[in-house]
Design a protein around this motif. Structure first.
Motif, PDB file in Angstrom:
ATOM      1  N   GLN A  20       0.764   4.613  -4.468  1.00 29.18           N
ATOM      2  CA  GLN A  20       2.061   4.515  -5.130  1.00 29.18           C
ATOM      3  C   GLN A  20       2.785   3.240  -4.719  1.00 29.18           C
ATOM      4  N   LEU A  21       2.751   2.930  -3.428  1.00 33.21           N
ATOM      5  CA  LEU A  21       3.406   1.696  -2.972  1.00 33.21           C
ATOM      6  C   LEU A  21       2.762   0.468  -3.597  1.00 33.21           C
ATOM      7  N   VAL A  22       1.440   0.443  -3.648  1.00 33.97           N
ATOM      8  CA  VAL A  22       0.753  -0.704  -4.242  1.00 33.97           C
ATOM      9  C   VAL A  22       1.116  -0.834  -5.716  1.00 33.97           C
ATOM     10  N   VAL A  23       1.085   0.299  -6.433  1.00 37.18           N
ATOM     11  CA  VAL A  23       1.404   0.252  -7.866  1.00 37.18           C
ATOM     12  C   VAL A  23       2.837  -0.202  -8.079  1.00 37.18           C
ATOM     13  N   VAL A  24       3.768   0.351  -7.284  1.00 38.37           N
ATOM     14  CA  VAL A  24       5.168  -0.040  -7.436  1.00 38.37           C
ATOM     15  C   VAL A  24       5.355  -1.518  -7.114  1.00 38.37           C
ATOM     16  N   ALA A  25       4.686  -1.992  -6.053  1.00 38.82           N
ATOM     17  CA  ALA A  25       4.811  -3.406  -5.696  1.00 38.82           C
ATOM     18  C   ALA A  25       4.282  -4.297  -6.808  1.00 38.82           C
ATOM     19  N   VAL A  26       3.136  -3.939  -7.372  1.00 41.38           N
ATOM     20  CA  VAL A  26       2.578  -4.734  -8.474  1.00 41.38           C
ATOM     21  C   VAL A  26       3.511  -4.723  -9.678  1.00 41.38           C
ATOM     22  N   VAL A  27       4.038  -3.527  -9.996  1.00 45.13           N
ATOM     23  CA  VAL A  27       4.957  -3.434 -11.135  1.00 45.13           C
ATOM     24  C   VAL A  27       6.212  -4.259 -10.888  1.00 45.13           C
ATOM     25  N   LEU A  28       6.745  -4.187  -9.668  1.00 40.04           N
ATOM     26  CA  LEU A  28       7.948  -4.964  -9.373  1.00 40.04           C
ATOM     27  C   LEU A  28       7.667  -6.464  -9.432  1.00 40.04           C
ATOM     28  N   LEU A  29       6.510  -6.891  -8.909  1.00 43.14           N
ATOM     29  CA  LEU A  29       6.171  -8.317  -8.991  1.00 43.14           C
ATOM     30  C   LEU A  29       6.035  -8.765 -10.441  1.00 43.14           C
ATOM     31  N   ARG A 176      19.546 -12.397  -6.736  1.00 40.61           N
ATOM     32  CA  ARG A 176      19.885 -11.122  -7.363  1.00 40.61           C
ATOM     33  C   ARG A 176      18.630 -10.382  -7.830  1.00 40.61           C
ATOM     34  N   LEU A 177      17.654 -11.133  -8.391  1.00 39.48           N
ATOM     35  CA  LEU A 177      16.407 -10.501  -8.804  1.00 39.48           C
ATOM     36  C   LEU A 177      15.649  -9.931  -7.601  1.00 39.48           C
ATOM     37  N   LEU A 178      15.611 -10.711  -6.526  1.00 37.55           N
ATOM     38  CA  LEU A 178      14.922 -10.231  -5.333  1.00 37.55           C
ATOM     39  C   LEU A 178      15.620  -9.010  -4.746  1.00 37.55           C
ATOM     40  N   GLY A 179      16.953  -9.033  -4.738  1.00 37.39           N
ATOM     41  CA  GLY A 179      17.690  -7.884  -4.228  1.00 37.39           C
ATOM     42  C   GLY A 179      17.441  -6.628  -5.050  1.00 37.39           C
ATOM     43  N   ALA A 180      17.443  -6.794  -6.381  1.00 37.25           N
ATOM     44  CA  ALA A 180      17.160  -5.641  -7.238  1.00 37.25           C
ATOM     45  C   ALA A 180      15.746  -5.124  -7.010  1.00 37.25           C
ATOM     46  N   GLY A 181      14.793  -6.047  -6.821  1.00 33.66           N
ATOM     47  CA  GLY A 181      13.418  -5.629  -6.555  1.00 33.66           C
ATOM     48  C   GLY A 181      13.295  -4.892  -5.231  1.00 33.66           C
ATOM     49  N   ALA A 188      11.481   3.523  -4.525  1.00 35.61           N
ATOM     50  CA  ALA A 188      10.124   3.990  -4.834  1.00 35.61           C
ATOM     51  C   ALA A 188       9.409   4.450  -3.566  1.00 35.61           C
ATOM     52  N   ALA A 189       9.596   3.729  -2.453  1.00 34.26           N
ATOM     53  CA  ALA A 189       8.962   4.133  -1.199  1.00 34.26           C
ATOM     54  C   ALA A 189       9.511   5.468  -0.715  1.00 34.26           C
ATOM     55  N   PHE A 190      10.831   5.652  -0.865  1.00 33.53           N
ATOM     56  CA  PHE A 190      11.430   6.932  -0.455  1.00 33.53           C
ATOM     57  C   PHE A 190      10.883   8.069  -1.312  1.00 33.53           C
ATOM     58  N   GLY A 191      10.808   7.829  -2.623  1.00 33.22           N
ATOM     59  CA  GLY A 191      10.235   8.857  -3.496  1.00 33.22           C
ATOM     60  C   GLY A 191       8.779   9.126  -3.174  1.00 33.22           C
TER      61      GLY A 191
END
Length: 546
Positions: A20-29, A176-181, A188-191
């Motif tokens: 999940q973390l990998v997928v979320v990180a890829v999606v955020l990138l 701002r983009l980095l902060g939102a990411g 996502a990590a908490f979830g």
């Protein structure tokens, strides 16, 4: 340590968390890159719109048109252009003649030199929007015409913003983009942590390979075990049934998630299995089988999960038990008769020793005639040897209990019309039930058996059926009890210490249904047999000679 380093041996919860973390990180990138590209394009389009608006505003100024007609336009246009440049935060505002001669520029030394860039569309009365590298470097610029009152093009205005300025403005949006990411990644990590904790509790910390092996092992066990296994949820719905259970219960393809009473099972069996109590080695009947049923609640750490039901096929064993009971009864009857015969023989010998020969002969003749009369009647009326032997044995058993078993003189049952096992089940249980009923009355105590072959009209035409009827002088049955006589568990016996009550007549009903026959019961008969009358009709598969 090796287990922790090998991702394949991680628990399922930890693997899901990592994925999940990998997928979320890829999606955020990917989302951040797309947002950056969109912001850059939006900034470029916004810059072009801004410089075009400023250029049009300057070109529409009367002061600009008037200055272009003077001998020295730069005197008026340079201060005006610089003021506009500062007010609009642009990098250059250049007013030029139609021959490209600059009348204004941020670098005063370039005034009077030709403008670098495309102006053809503007000279024709149109607009030029382009990214071009000029004296101030690459820039987003707009070129618009300056028209006289007569509508002719008397000059041009170019307004631009350097790409560096655009990049610096865009760079201000990156934090701002980095902060939102970062916020999205934290959420996502908490979830993922919550999901992983719940998954870990549900999988008990096992990994995918362990879960796969466990499933394969349990599935192989369920298919290989010879007993029927059924799992019920707390609401009594079927969760699992192995191959043997589906065979024993005749379950269709849509059994999963349904209650037992929705699957066509007999009501007593469904009620027994869906109740909350524990069931141990209970005999239950389906349409075609006799089953030994066990039911126990399934619990995990004090939590009720449902119930586990095991089923064993008792059909053949029950039939063999019925035959064994009949043979045992016959053996007991023969033993009793042997004992009685020995007593009579001693009596005859004593009479002879006393010199009373005539009395001894009369005594022996009367006893022999009574026994022979019943034997001749049974053998003459019943050609089926199993049925004849059963009747003789039951007659002796009834005689011991003070009940007279009579065979109707009109009885006629040819040999080979019915399976011997079914004959023993039907007639044996009916006679046992009738003898018990007759024995409970003060008298007279009699049971009558009748059997014949008749023609019956069915949907397929006319077919022959064997009719087996048993009457008794017992207390009879009410309409309500007669309607429930063939229900598993029903019995008129009140002695709870005796096991097996309510099974015999249920087996009779099951046998009749299995052979496409019928079974009827009348609560009261006609004198001299005022008790219950049981009639079973079983179709035969052979042509009966009349």
């Amino acid at each position: 340590m090796r287990r922790r380093m090998d991702p394949r041996r991680w628990s399922l919860a930890w693997q899901v968390f990592t994925l999940q973390l990998v997928v979320v990180a890829v999606v955020l990138l990917a989302g951040g890159a797309a947002a950056y590209l969109q912001a850059r394009q939006s900034s470029q389009e916004s810059t072009r719109s801004r410089v075009l608006a400023v250029a049009r505003a300057v070109a529409a100024s009367p002061d600009v048109r008037a200055a272009l007609t003077t001998p020295d336009p730069s005197t008026v246009l340079q201060p005006l252009a610089e003021q506009v440049r500062r007010d609009t935060a642009t990098d250059f505002v250049v007013v030029m003649g139609t021959d490209r001669t600059r009348y204004s520029h941020p670098n005063p030394s370039l005034i009077g030199q030709p403008f670098i860039g495309h102006i053809d569309a503007a000279l024709a009365g149109g607009v030029v929007l382009e990214t071009y590298t000029g004296t101030l470097g690459p820039s987003e610029r707009a070129v618009v015409p300056v028209r006289s009152d007569a509508g002719t093009v008397v000059g041009l205005v170019s307004v631009g913003v350097s790409r560096g300025t655009v990049s610096r403005a865009l760079a201000q949006q990156v934090p701002r983009l980095l902060g939102a990411g970062a916020v999205a990644l934290s959420l996502a990590a908490f979830g993922a942590v919550l999901v992983a904790r719940r998954l870990r509790r549900q999988t008990h910390g096992l990994g995918p390979a362990e879960l796969g092996r466990m499933y394969e092992f349990y599935d192989a066990v369920l298919h290989a075990v010879r007993e029927g296994l059924v799992l019920l949820d707390p609401h009594g719905r079927l969760v699992l049934a192995n191959d043997e259970a589906r065979r024993l219960l005749d379950l269709g393809p849509d059994w999963e998630g349904r209650r037992l009473d929705e699957l066509g099972l007999p009501a007593p069996m469904a009620a027994s299995l869906t109740g909350g109590s524990t069931v141990e080695d209970a005999i239950q009947l389906t349409a075609n089988r006799v089953l030994v049923v066990n039911r126990a609640p399934a619990r995990w750490k004090g939590r009720e999960l449902g119930a586990v039901v095991t089923l064993r096929d008792h059909t053949d064993l029950q039939a063999l038990t019925g035959e064994l009971n009949s043979a045992r009864g016959l053996a007991e009857a023969l033993r009793s008769q042997a004992h009685e015969a020995a007593n009579r023989l001693h009596s005859v010998i004593s009479l002879i020793e006393l010199g009373r020969t005539d009395q001894a002969l009369d005594f022996a003749t009367v006893e022999l005639a009574a026994a022979q009369r019943l034997t001749d009647l049974v053998v003459g009326a019943v050609d089926e040897p199993v049925l004849a032997a059963l009747l003789l044995g039951k007659a002796a058993e009834a005689n011991e209990r003070g009940v007279e078993l009579e065979v109707d003189a009109a009885t006629s049952v040819p040999e080979g019309l019915l399976p011997a096992r079914d004959v023993v089940t039907v007639v044996g249980n009916l006679l046992d039930n009738a003898i018990d009923a007759a024995a409970s009355t003060p008298g007279p105590r009699r049971v009558r058996f009748s059997g014949w072959v008749e023609d019956a009209r069915t949907e397929g035409g006319i077919e022959s059926v064997v009719v087996l009827q048993v009457s008794d002088t017992g207390p009879g049955l009410s309409d309500e009890t007669a309607a429930r006589a063939f229900t598993r568990g029903w019995s008129t016996k009140t002695d709870q210490r005796l096991a097996g009550h309510g099974l015999g007549l249920a087996l009779v009903g099951q046998t009749a249904r299995r052979n496409n026959g019928t079974v009827e019961v009348r609560g009261t008969g006609e004198p001299p047999y005022p008790g219950a009358v049981f009639t079973v009709r079983l179709p035969v598969a052979v042509e009966v000679a009349r």
